[in-house]
Design a protein around this motif. Structure first.
Motif, PDB file in Angstrom:
ATOM      1  N   GLU A  56      31.101  33.409  19.500  1.00 10.57           N
ATOM      2  CA  GLU A  56      30.074  33.401  20.524  1.00 10.57           C
ATOM      3  C   GLU A  56      30.392  34.416  21.619  1.00 10.57           C
ATOM      4  N   LYS A  57      29.390  35.069  22.151  1.00 12.51           N
ATOM      5  CA  LYS A  57      29.535  36.024  23.242  1.00 12.51           C
ATOM      6  C   LYS A  57      30.549  37.124  22.928  1.00 12.51           C
ATOM      7  N   ALA A  58      30.647  37.482  21.650  1.00 13.01           N
ATOM      8  CA  ALA A  58      31.636  38.477  21.237  1.00 13.01           C
ATOM      9  C   ALA A  58      31.414  39.792  21.974  1.00 13.01           C
ATOM     10  N   ALA A  59      30.144  40.223  22.052  1.00 15.78           N
ATOM     11  CA  ALA A  59      29.856  41.508  22.690  1.00 15.78           C
ATOM     12  C   ALA A  59      30.202  41.461  24.176  1.00 15.78           C
ATOM     13  N   GLU A  60      29.887  40.336  24.846  1.00 20.51           N
ATOM     14  CA  GLU A  60      30.191  40.211  26.281  1.00 20.51           C
ATOM     15  C   GLU A  60      31.687  40.381  26.525  1.00 20.51           C
ATOM     16  N   LYS A  61      32.477  39.766  25.640  1.00 24.42           N
ATOM     17  CA  LYS A  61      33.940  39.861  25.802  1.00 24.42           C
ATOM     18  C   LYS A  61      34.403  41.304  25.644  1.00 24.42           C
ATOM     19  N   VAL A  62      33.789  42.024  24.720  1.00 17.07           N
ATOM     20  CA  VAL A  62      34.172  43.424  24.527  1.00 17.07           C
ATOM     21  C   VAL A  62      33.859  44.223  25.789  1.00 17.07           C
ATOM     22  N   TYR A  63      32.663  43.998  26.373  1.00 18.99           N
ATOM     23  CA  TYR A  63      32.312  44.741  27.595  1.00 18.99           C
ATOM     24  C   TYR A  63      33.303  44.443  28.711  1.00 18.99           C
ATOM     25  N   ASP A  65      36.467  43.538  28.287  1.00 18.63           N
ATOM     26  CA  ASP A  65      37.729  44.214  27.913  1.00 18.63           C
ATOM     27  C   ASP A  65      37.666  45.701  28.265  1.00 18.63           C
ATOM     28  N   ILE A  66      36.529  46.325  27.972  1.00 17.56           N
ATOM     29  CA  ILE A  66      36.373  47.763  28.249  1.00 17.56           C
ATOM     30  C   ILE A  66      36.553  48.016  29.741  1.00 17.56           C
ATOM     31  N   GLY A  67      35.966  47.155  30.564  1.00 14.21           N
ATOM     32  CA  GLY A  67      36.032  47.306  32.017  1.00 14.21           C
ATOM     33  C   GLY A  67      37.457  47.258  32.540  1.00 14.21           C
ATOM     34  N   ARG A  68      38.321  46.558  31.798  1.00 15.41           N
ATOM     35  CA  ARG A  68      39.703  46.404  32.277  1.00 15.41           C
ATOM     36  C   ARG A  68      40.643  47.508  31.787  1.00 15.41           C
ATOM     37  N   LEU A  69      40.167  48.390  30.923  1.00 19.39           N
ATOM     38  CA  LEU A  69      41.061  49.415  30.366  1.00 19.39           C
ATOM     39  C   LEU A  69      41.325  50.518  31.386  1.00 19.39           C
ATOM     40  N   ARG A  70      42.564  50.545  31.866  1.00 20.10           N
ATOM     41  CA  ARG A  70      42.966  51.539  32.863  1.00 20.10           C
ATOM     42  C   ARG A  70      44.379  51.984  32.549  1.00 20.10           C
ATOM     43  N   LYS A  71      44.677  53.257  32.848  1.00 24.27           N
ATOM     44  CA  LYS A  71      46.067  53.687  32.751  1.00 24.27           C
ATOM     45  C   LYS A  71      46.763  53.346  34.079  1.00 24.27           C
ATOM     46  N   LYS A  72      48.090  53.511  34.095  1.00 23.24           N
ATOM     47  CA  LYS A  72      48.836  53.123  35.305  1.00 23.24           C
ATOM     48  C   LYS A  72      48.381  53.921  36.526  1.00 23.24           C
ATOM     49  N   ASP A  73      47.923  55.169  36.305  1.00 22.84           N
ATOM     50  CA  ASP A  73      47.485  55.987  37.447  1.00 22.84           C
ATOM     51  C   ASP A  73      46.031  55.713  37.829  1.00 22.84           C
ATOM     52  N   GLY A  74      45.420  54.695  37.186  1.00 22.86           N
ATOM     53  CA  GLY A  74      44.060  54.315  37.551  1.00 22.86           C
ATOM     54  C   GLY A  74      42.980  55.021  36.749  1.00 22.86           C
ATOM     55  N   SER A  75      43.343  56.041  35.971  1.00 22.53           N
ATOM     56  CA  SER A  75      42.331  56.744  35.181  1.00 22.53           C
ATOM     57  C   SER A  75      42.020  55.937  33.911  1.00 22.53           C
ATOM     58  N   SER A  94      27.322  52.555  24.620  1.00 21.56           N
ATOM     59  CA  SER A  94      27.514  53.662  25.572  1.00 21.56           C
ATOM     60  C   SER A  94      26.567  53.533  26.766  1.00 21.56           C
ATOM     61  N   ARG A  95      25.435  52.859  26.544  1.00 21.04           N
ATOM     62  CA  ARG A  95      24.500  52.681  27.649  1.00 21.04           C
ATOM     63  C   ARG A  95      25.078  51.685  28.666  1.00 21.04           C
ATOM     64  N   ARG A  96      25.587  50.560  28.146  1.00 21.33           N
ATOM     65  CA  ARG A  96      26.110  49.525  29.054  1.00 21.33           C
ATOM     66  C   ARG A  96      27.514  49.820  29.566  1.00 21.33           C
ATOM     67  N   ALA A  97      28.286  50.590  28.776  1.00 22.49           N
ATOM     68  CA  ALA A  97      29.669  50.882  29.187  1.00 22.49           C
ATOM     69  C   ALA A  97      29.891  52.383  29.076  1.00 22.49           C
ATOM     70  N   PRO A  98      29.509  53.122  30.130  1.00 22.23           N
ATOM     71  CA  PRO A  98      29.547  54.593  30.056  1.00 22.23           C
ATOM     72  C   PRO A  98      30.952  55.168  29.871  1.00 22.23           C
ATOM     73  N   THR A  99      32.007  54.362  30.109  1.00 19.11           N
ATOM     74  CA  THR A  99      33.365  54.897  29.911  1.00 19.11           C
ATOM     75  C   THR A  99      33.730  54.969  28.434  1.00 19.11           C
ATOM     76  N   VAL A 100      32.905  54.361  27.569  1.00 21.96           N
ATOM     77  CA  VAL A 100      33.219  54.407  26.133  1.00 21.96           C
ATOM     78  C   VAL A 100      32.870  55.789  25.580  1.00 21.96           C
ATOM     79  N   ASP A 101      33.817  56.385  24.849  1.00 18.34           N
ATOM     80  CA  ASP A 101      33.628  57.734  24.315  1.00 18.34           C
ATOM     81  C   ASP A 101      33.165  57.720  22.867  1.00 18.34           C
ATOM     82  N   ILE A 102      33.667  56.703  22.113  1.00 17.97           N
ATOM     83  CA  ILE A 102      33.415  56.688  20.669  1.00 17.97           C
ATOM     84  C   ILE A 102      32.968  55.292  20.241  1.00 17.97           C
TER      85      ILE A 102
END
Ligand code: 5AD
Ligand code: SF4
Length: 445
Positions: A56-63, A65-75, A94-102
């Motif tokens: 349930e809500k698999a896609a929501e969880k992915v979004y 997770d994507i929001g939390r992906l950061r390197k140590k320098d914040g990028s 890509s529409r909902r999570a513009p930081t996704v490249d692929i």
């Protein structure tokens, strides 16, 4: 290093064992491309989220997770979303999570290198094709194995269209990989250190193919051929549909020594009316007859299953019938879920959706019964000597965790042993989820 030229990567796999397998092949492919795996705690320039769509809500969880992906320098690293959520959501990601490249589907991940090359230039890359030429033909050969228990996908996709399930839409039509490729891959896995191979497929027992002499064979034929690979000690397969449980496969459980005494055979419901609404094309009676036939050739076999409670229209009576089937089947272990609607599947728009409170209550009752059965099954092992393949380190000092032939986890303290050892263990105690014991010195000596 940065997003424009990723050197270190991490693949995070969620969900089923088929995703674990796909994740391993992505890892091997990216290493083959000259990239290196990021160590634990280390920044990755490329993160692949290999997603699962079954819960349930698999896609929501992915979004999230994507929001939390950061390197140590914040990028943000280069982000690839793979797996079944990628297939189901496509461009929407890509529409909902513009930081996704692929965005890459489960049948197209062999094209990751090209997609990365495109993303390096700052363009978005999307591939959710289900190409006719198989990814398996272009992936690099299997590498040394980190674990003694390897997965081998032999079949993918599903033509069964159970009315609650997204798999036929995300993984596509049923295909069987060719015989020779599978024998070669199994040998490569064993050469790389695997002692156990689990054959995987959404409908693994529907596997069919021509053997080296051109004869049409089923999964039993493939298992018999793998049985002859020296160095391979255990064979398992998952997951199976009752309708593809042939007499030949049942007989293999009686006479193939390396085939482990464990069968995961989902029934989903114990009510024939619900099974019909689910489009399962088997009945509780035909299911229980299969179990009888398997137990006839292999009396000690451990039976596992999947259940859905609260499918639309499920009455109290239907649910009682499920409990009754559980009592008759007597499971060693099982998975149970509350029904949750998946957009695009027929059940999602059926009338008589069941209220959450009723689902919760039914799930609790079902799980109490299944836990009781699982604990009773585990208790039977106490006082016996059982073979275990050691698969990982435990939490305690010198502790190792292995699996019995019946797929129970067993904990032992054995500082002199290593992952990959096959040992005899005297079982001393049993909990609902695992066993504990000590090394049988007499046999080990
Ligand atoms: N709701 C609840 N459970 C589901 N499963 C598959 N689809 C759904 C759904 N929409 C369960 C089935 C299947 C297992 C992998 O997940 O029991 O066998
Ligand atoms: Fe889904 Fe049914 Fe196919 Fe299993 S058999 S993958 S539950 S459609």
């Amino acid at each position: 290093m940065n997003k424009a030229d990723p050197k270190k990567f991490r693949v995070k796999s969620f969900g089923c064992q088929m995703n674990v397998y796909d994740g391993e092949r992505m890892n091997e492919m990216l290493v083959d491309q000259g990239m290196t795996r990021a160590d634990e705690g280390e920044d990755a320039d490329l993160v692949v989220l290999n997603t699962c769509h079954i819960r349930e809500k698999a896609a929501e969880k992915v979004y999230s997770d994507i929001g939390r992906l950061r390197k140590k320098d914040g990028s943000t690293p280069m982000i690839a979303v793979a797996g079944c959520v990628a297939q189901a959501e496509g461009k929407e990601i890509s529409r909902r999570a513009p930081t996704v490249d692929i965005v890459v589907g489960p049948q197209a991940y062999h094209r990751l290198p090209e997609l990365i090359a495109r993303a390096k230039t700052g363009r978005k890359a999307l591939d959710t094709d289900m190409p006719a030429n198989s990814k398996f033909d272009v992936l690099p050969v299997r590498q040394k194995q980190a674990r003694p228990n390897a997965f081998l996908t032999v079949q993918e996709g599903c033509d069964k269209f159970c009315t609650y399930c997204v798999v036929p839409y995300t993984r596509g039509a049923e295909i069987s990989r060719p015989w020779a490729d599978l024998i070669d891959e199994a040998k490569a896995l064993v050469d790389g250190g695997a002692k156990e191979i689990t054959l995987l497929g959404q409908n693994v027992n529907a596997w069919r193919g021509a053997d080296q002499s051109g004869k049409d064979r089923g999964l039993d034929g493939l298992i018999r051929a793998l049985d002859r690979i020296s160095g391979l000690e255990r064979i398992r397969y998952t997951t199976s549909h009752p309708n593809d449980m042939t007499q030949e496969l049942i007989e293999a459980h009686g006479d193939v020594a390396k085939l482990m005494p464990y069968l995961h055979l989902p029934v989903q419901s114990g009510s024939n009316a619900i099974l019909k609404a689910m489009n399962r094309s088997h009945t509780t009676e035909s299911y229980l007859t299969i179990l009888e036939r398997v137990r006839h050739v292999r009396p000690d076999i451990a039976i596992s299953g999947d259940f859905i409670v609260g499918f639309p229209g499920e009455s109290d009576r239907d649910f009682e019938d499920t409990l009754e089937v559980v009592r008759q089947a007597n499971y060693s272990q099982a998975y149970s879920f509350k029904y949750s609607p998946r957009a695009g599947t027929p059940a999602a728009t059926m009338e008589d959706q069941i209220a959450p409170e009723i689902m919760n209550e039914r799930l609790q009752r079902l799980q109490a019964l299944l836990n009781e059965q699982q604990h009773a099954f585990n208790r039977q092992a106490v006082g016996r000597t059982t073979q275990a393949l050691l698969e990982r380190k435990g939490k305690l000092d010198g502790q190792l965790v292995g699996k019995t032939p019946w797929l129970q986890s067993v904990h032992i303290i054995a500082p002199d042993l290593a992952i990959g050892d096959m040992v005899d263990v005297d079982i001393e105690s049993a909990g609902p989820n695992s066993l504990a014991g000590r090394l049988n010195e007499r046999i080990a000596a």
